[in-house]
Design an enzyme around this catalytic site. Structure first.
Site, short mmCIF file in Angstrom:
data_model
loop_
_atom_site.label_atom_id
_atom_site.label_comp_id
_atom_site.label_asym_id
_atom_site.label_seq_id
_atom_site.Cartn_x
_atom_site.Cartn_y
_atom_site.Cartn_z
N GLU A 65 26.46 -17.14 -57.87
CA GLU A 65 25.01 -16.97 -57.95
C GLU A 65 24.68 -15.48 -58.03
OE1 GLU A 65 22.87 -19.43 -58.25
OE2 GLU A 65 24.42 -20.96 -58.06
N ARG B 128 23.70 -26.10 -69.34
CA ARG B 128 24.59 -25.78 -68.20
C ARG B 128 26.01 -25.80 -68.73
NH1 ARG B 128 27.72 -24.74 -64.51
NH2 ARG B 128 27.32 -25.02 -62.29
N ARG C 195 19.11 -30.42 -67.58
CA ARG C 195 19.84 -29.53 -68.46
C ARG C 195 20.95 -30.27 -69.20
NH1 ARG C 195 21.45 -25.10 -63.96
NH2 ARG C 195 22.29 -27.05 -63.12
#
Length: 331
Positions: free
Chosen positions: A223, A215, A257
């Site tokens: 998004e 990330r 992540r």
């Protein structure tokens, strides 16, 4: 061979036998291994066999690097003795060469990454570790702030932590493929992938690698279904596809992540995305002033998502989506 190189090699630079394909188990051993390989190159004009797993250029180009490194080492007074000195020595000597190759060479010897001068100052978070990745595949980029990368298990850090069952499965898979028992090979590869690893085919060579989901630290891109979501992803793909990356990891998020800074070809990836108006500075989780200023710069120029008067923040969009889903479930 120059006396300085011969003296340092004979006194303190015998290669170790632990660790990955190069035999490097710590960054201190990396200095020894570099000196050893320069000694070997001066004698045989041959570069290390395993180096091609970490760099993108040809053997001919690699020989050119070692020739330059050997000449520079002879002239160094004194020659590098610590991992940091050796890393700076490599970066300075090969500064005109591809960033991916220099970073790959550092990774091969387990030497610390040297970030570019434009790297933003860190917040109070401490670096946990650094990754030198294999070339990134197009499918590894789902959106504008998340990527999947692979690191070769010949990397010293990975070699030291490679689970025994994964190593055995990889060896058994190779034997199964050699025997053309592809059903068994596929079953073994599933065991490998279920353990967070994968066998990649790069330049007709199979490489066992560990999978990491990253990330991008300090930014939040739109998004995919939001305005400029597709553009953010496309820009990230353009920046990193087919490239070897340096990832500086600071944390792990709730989804497992790694949260880190990404460097590619001398560029700080988050900086590019912010300046092009394809991401927000995620100030709730990152207080670096540089990131805030890059966002302000894009806002002032009205580029990317800032061309809109009041673009919706990704974290608010996700919150509203969760609320809508919760309401539907109640109906």
């Amino acid at each position: 061979m120059g006396n300085a190189l011969r003296f340092l090699y004979s006194r303190c630079c015998k290669p170790t036998t632990a660790g990955g394909s190069h035999g490097v188990s710590t960054t201190d051993d990396g200095v020894s291994a570099l000196s050893h390989d320069l000694f070997q190159f001066d004698t045989t004009s041959q570069v290390p066999e395993g180096l091609s797993n970490h760099v993108v250029s040809s053997k001919k180009a690699q020989a050119n690097w070692y020739r330059k490194l050997l000449d520079a080492w002879r002239e160094a007074k004194p020659p590098p003795k610590t991992p940091e000195e050796a890393s700076r020595f490599v970066v300075q000597t090969l500064k005109r060469h591809q960033k991916a190759d220099v970073e790959g060479l550092l990774a091969y010897y387990g030497l610390p990454h040297q970030p570019s001068a434009s790297c933003p100052t860190s917040s109070s978070q401490v670096v946990k570790f650094e990754l030198q990745t294999l070339p990134v595949d197009l499918k590894a980029v789902p959106d504008g702030d998340t990527i999947t990368v692979y690191v070769s298990t010949t990397d010293p850090r990975e070699s030291a932590n490679l689970p025994r069952q994964v190593r055995l499965a990889a060896d058994q898979r190779s034997k199964a493929r050699a025997a053309k028992n592809y059903t068994k090979a596929d079953e073994l590869h599933k065991k490998i992938t279920d353990s967070g690893y994968r066998v990649l085919n790069l330049q007709n060579q199979e490489i066992l690698a560990r999978k990491y989901r990253i990330r991008l630290r300090g930014i939040d891109a739109p998004e995919s279904s939001m305005p400029y979501g597709k553009e953010a992803k496309a820009e990230l793909v353009k920046l990193i596809q087919g490239k070897c990356l340096s990832v500086v990891v600071y944390d792990e998020d709730r989804y497992g992540r790694c949260v880190g800074d990404i460097y590619c070809d001398g560029k700080f990836v988050q900086e590019v995305l912010l300046k092009k108006g394809l991401a927000w500075h995620y100030s709730a989780y990152d207080n670096r002033v540089e990131l805030e200023n890059w966002e302000k710069e894009a806002r002032a120029k009205r580029v990317g998502l800032w061309a809109s008067t009041n673009p919706e923040k990704p974290w608010e969009w996700r919150k509203n989506k969760r609320q809508r889903v919760a309401q539907i479930k109640l109906l």
